[in-house]
Write an enzyme that holds these catalytic residues in place. Structure first.
Site, mmCIF file in Angstrom:
data_model
loop_
_atom_site.group_PDB
_atom_site.id
_atom_site.type_symbol
_atom_site.label_atom_id
_atom_site.label_comp_id
_atom_site.label_asym_id
_atom_site.label_seq_id
_atom_site.Cartn_x
_atom_site.Cartn_y
_atom_site.Cartn_z
ATOM 1 N N LYS A 116 0.725 -1.203 -0.011
ATOM 2 C CA LYS A 116 0.260 -0.034 -0.119
ATOM 3 C C LYS A 116 0.918 1.141 -0.026
ATOM 4 O O LYS A 116 0.546 2.204 -0.541
ATOM 5 C CB LYS A 116 -1.119 -0.053 1.314
ATOM 6 C CG LYS A 116 -1.904 -1.152 1.029
ATOM 7 C CD LYS A 116 -3.215 -0.644 1.743
ATOM 8 C CE LYS A 116 -4.303 -1.620 1.066
ATOM 9 N NZ LYS A 116 -5.530 -2.095 1.831
ATOM 10 N N LYS A 198 -3.871 -9.562 -5.419
ATOM 11 C CA LYS A 198 -5.112 -10.039 -4.923
ATOM 12 C C LYS A 198 -6.317 -8.931 -5.299
ATOM 13 O O LYS A 198 -6.229 -7.726 -5.681
ATOM 14 C CB LYS A 198 -5.224 -10.191 -3.389
ATOM 15 C CG LYS A 198 -5.384 -8.705 -2.614
ATOM 16 C CD LYS A 198 -5.766 -9.200 -1.146
ATOM 17 C CE LYS A 198 -5.841 -7.904 -0.212
ATOM 18 N NZ LYS A 198 -6.957 -7.986 0.764
ATOM 19 N N LYS A 201 -11.297 -3.993 -2.995
ATOM 20 C CA LYS A 201 -12.117 -3.260 -2.980
ATOM 21 C C LYS A 201 -11.503 -1.778 -3.518
ATOM 22 O O LYS A 201 -12.472 -1.136 -3.991
ATOM 23 C CB LYS A 201 -12.861 -3.068 -1.986
ATOM 24 C CG LYS A 201 -12.542 -2.886 -0.591
ATOM 25 C CD LYS A 201 -13.760 -2.769 0.252
ATOM 26 C CE LYS A 201 -13.527 -3.842 1.472
ATOM 27 N NZ LYS A 201 -12.393 -4.049 2.271
HETATM 28 N N1 AQP Z 1 -8.926 -11.259 -2.621
HETATM 29 C C1 AQP Z 1 -9.149 -11.763 -1.615
HETATM 30 N N2 AQP Z 1 -9.349 -13.117 -1.585
HETATM 31 C C2 AQP Z 1 -9.686 -13.656 -0.416
HETATM 32 N N3 AQP Z 1 -9.892 -13.033 0.773
HETATM 33 C C3 AQP Z 1 -9.927 -11.751 0.588
HETATM 34 N N4 AQP Z 1 -10.349 -10.784 1.760
HETATM 35 C C4 AQP Z 1 -9.987 -9.427 1.151
HETATM 36 N N5 AQP Z 1 -9.590 -9.547 -0.288
HETATM 37 C C5 AQP Z 1 -9.638 -11.083 -0.340
HETATM 38 C C6 AQP Z 1 -10.668 -11.029 3.001
HETATM 39 O O1 AQP Z 1 -11.909 -10.348 3.237
HETATM 40 C C7 AQP Z 1 -11.777 -9.961 4.499
HETATM 41 C C8 AQP Z 1 -12.272 -8.546 4.939
HETATM 42 O O2 AQP Z 1 -11.296 -7.840 4.267
HETATM 43 P P1 AQP Z 1 -10.993 -6.367 4.591
HETATM 44 O O3 AQP Z 1 -12.110 -5.423 4.018
HETATM 45 O O4 AQP Z 1 -10.802 -6.185 6.172
HETATM 46 O O5 AQP Z 1 -9.464 -5.932 4.099
HETATM 47 P P2 AQP Z 1 -8.614 -6.109 2.772
HETATM 48 O O6 AQP Z 1 -7.915 -7.603 2.973
HETATM 49 O O7 AQP Z 1 -7.691 -5.103 2.878
HETATM 50 O O8 AQP Z 1 -9.665 -6.063 1.587
HETATM 51 P P3 AQP Z 1 -9.649 -5.174 0.647
HETATM 52 O O9 AQP Z 1 -10.836 -5.647 -0.372
HETATM 53 O O10 AQP Z 1 -8.190 -5.537 -0.258
HETATM 54 O O11 AQP Z 1 -9.606 -3.929 0.857
HETATM 55 P P4 AQP Z 1 -8.957 -2.723 0.492
HETATM 56 O O12 AQP Z 1 -8.559 -2.537 -0.994
HETATM 57 O O13 AQP Z 1 -9.360 -1.412 1.126
HETATM 58 O O14 AQP Z 1 -7.433 -3.019 1.334
HETATM 59 C C9 AQP Z 1 -10.479 -10.552 5.448
HETATM 60 O O15 AQP Z 1 -10.711 -11.721 5.842
HETATM 61 C C10 AQP Z 1 -9.732 -10.458 3.897
HETATM 62 O O16 AQP Z 1 -8.787 -11.648 4.364
#
Ligand code: AQP
Length: 335
Positions: A116, A198, A201
């Site tokens: 990030k 990965k 969002k």
């Molecule tokens: N691509 C993914 N595959 C599997 N699991 C995923 N998770 C997120 N992306 C994937 C799982 O979703 C849960 C909630 O995630 P989060 O919102 O707390 O944080 P994150 O992992 O940082 O999700 P994002 O979508 O990647 O958000 P941004 O872009 O804002 O950083 C967690 O259990 C995570 O493992």
């Protein structure tokens, strides 16, 4: 068995955008089948959503959307505790105590921080670095037994485990050391446009992620334009990251083993396979979207869910926090 005797599960998503198919398959879908076996705490971790540049009105909207999607995806508020992290006193306080036991070098080594902070135009603030300590506090505040996480969060959970042990050694036995819980399928869903990273969002390119609220025609378009690899065989392999990712998605959505799906599409080519995948994803998400539409309109219902959740969460959080403060040597508050 009464609810309090069940092992405690805690896990949440951060409202930093609209939830993706990755969040659903890697996380929320797996959480929904735990309601019987575990006492489930499902915070929406909004304090984590402000480590990157954001617009306050978006955060509020995404928070409500996340809540409605939790419920629409099957997190039944009558059998779990759903609440907002920012509504509970204790997360930030405990994270401060834990931060004083955390070597800064450990935080610099975190993959998510490195990714990030390397993004073009990223604001590398202390919160971004400190995020895993707050996540450790989220877990330890409730003395969770198990934490269901996607593969991407394993490193952060390891820090939470280390901090629990370090606190126990420094002061005295206080925290359980939480165990990770990774679903059998959908552990890591990758971007549709770049399968080396990965699905997230907060990506700028909308083609990278299927969103849970995407209309069927958008889902179809995104899946049909997903990058695939050279050749045309539908087969999982290290040198076929694109098609391997789509197979993982197919398997997680349908619950069928990847080998069976490979057999079914042997000789069919990528186009036929992608069309079938789009149909399967649309069929999976349509009922979720239908339930979502009913919930998001009903603010009073959503507020009731949050109130019920925070009451249970706060009582538990206060208990842990006062124990931690006492052990750390803070004088009891005069009442
Ligand atoms: N691509 C993914 N595959 C599997 N699991 C995923 N998770 C997120 N992306 C994937 C799982 O979703 C849960 C909630 O995630 P989060 O919102 O707390 O944080 P994150 O992992 O940082 O999700 P994002 O979508 O990647 O958000 P941004 O872009 O804002 O950083 C967690 O259990 C995570 O493992």
């Amino acid at each position: 068995m009464s609810q309090t005797q069940k092992p405690l599960i805690l896990t949440g998503a951060k409202p930093s955008g609209e939830l993706t198919l990755g969040n659903y398959l890697g996380a929320i879908k797996n959480w929904a089948v735990m309601l019987e076996e575990y006492e489930c705490f499902f915070p929406i971790v909004d304090l984590h959503a402000i480590t990157v540049r954001y617009v306050p009105a978006d955060l509020r909207r995404w928070t409500y959307q996340c809540l409605a999607q939790y419920i629409a995806c099957g997190l039944d508020p009558a059998r779990s505790h759903i609440f907002l992290q920012s509504h509970v006193t204790g997360h930030a306080e405990l994270s401060w105590v834990l931060s004083c036991l955390t070597p800064v070098g450990d935080l610099h080594r975190m993959t998510q921080f490195k990714e990030k902070s390397a993004r073009p135009g990223a604001s590398v603030n202390a919160g971004l670095l400190y995020y895993p300590v707050l996540m450790a506090a989220d877990i330890l505040l409730y003395n969770a037994d198990r934490v269901p996480v996607g593969e991407d969060q394993k490193q952060h959970l390891e820090l939470a485990r280390n901090l629990a042990q370090r606190f126990n050694q420094t002061y005295s036995e206080t925290f359980k050391v939480p165990e990770p819980f990774i679903g059998k399928t959908g552990g890591r869903i990758m971007s549709l446009q770049d399968p080396s990273k990965k699905m997230s969002k907060s990506e700028d390119n909308p083609g990278e992620a299927v969103l849970l609220l995407d209309p069927p025609e958008v889902i179809r378009k995104k899946i049909l334009s997903a990058v695939t690899d050279s050749g045309k065989e539908v087969r999982r392999s290290d040198d076929k990251p694109g098609i391997s990712n789509l197979l993982t998605i197919f398997s997680a959505v349908t619950g069928r083993p990847i080998e069976k799906i490979e057999d079914e599409f042997a000789g069919a080519g990528y186009g036929t396979f992608k069309k079938a995948l789009a149909d399967a994803v649309i069929a999976e998400l349509e009922p979720v979207q239908e339930r979502y539409r009913g919930i998001i309109e009903d603010k009073a219902y959503m507020h009731g869910v949050l109130k019920q959740g925070v009451d249970v969460a706060q009582a538990r959080a206060y208990k842990t926090l006062s124990k931690v403060f006492r052990k750390a040597g803070f004088v009891d508050r005069i009442r």
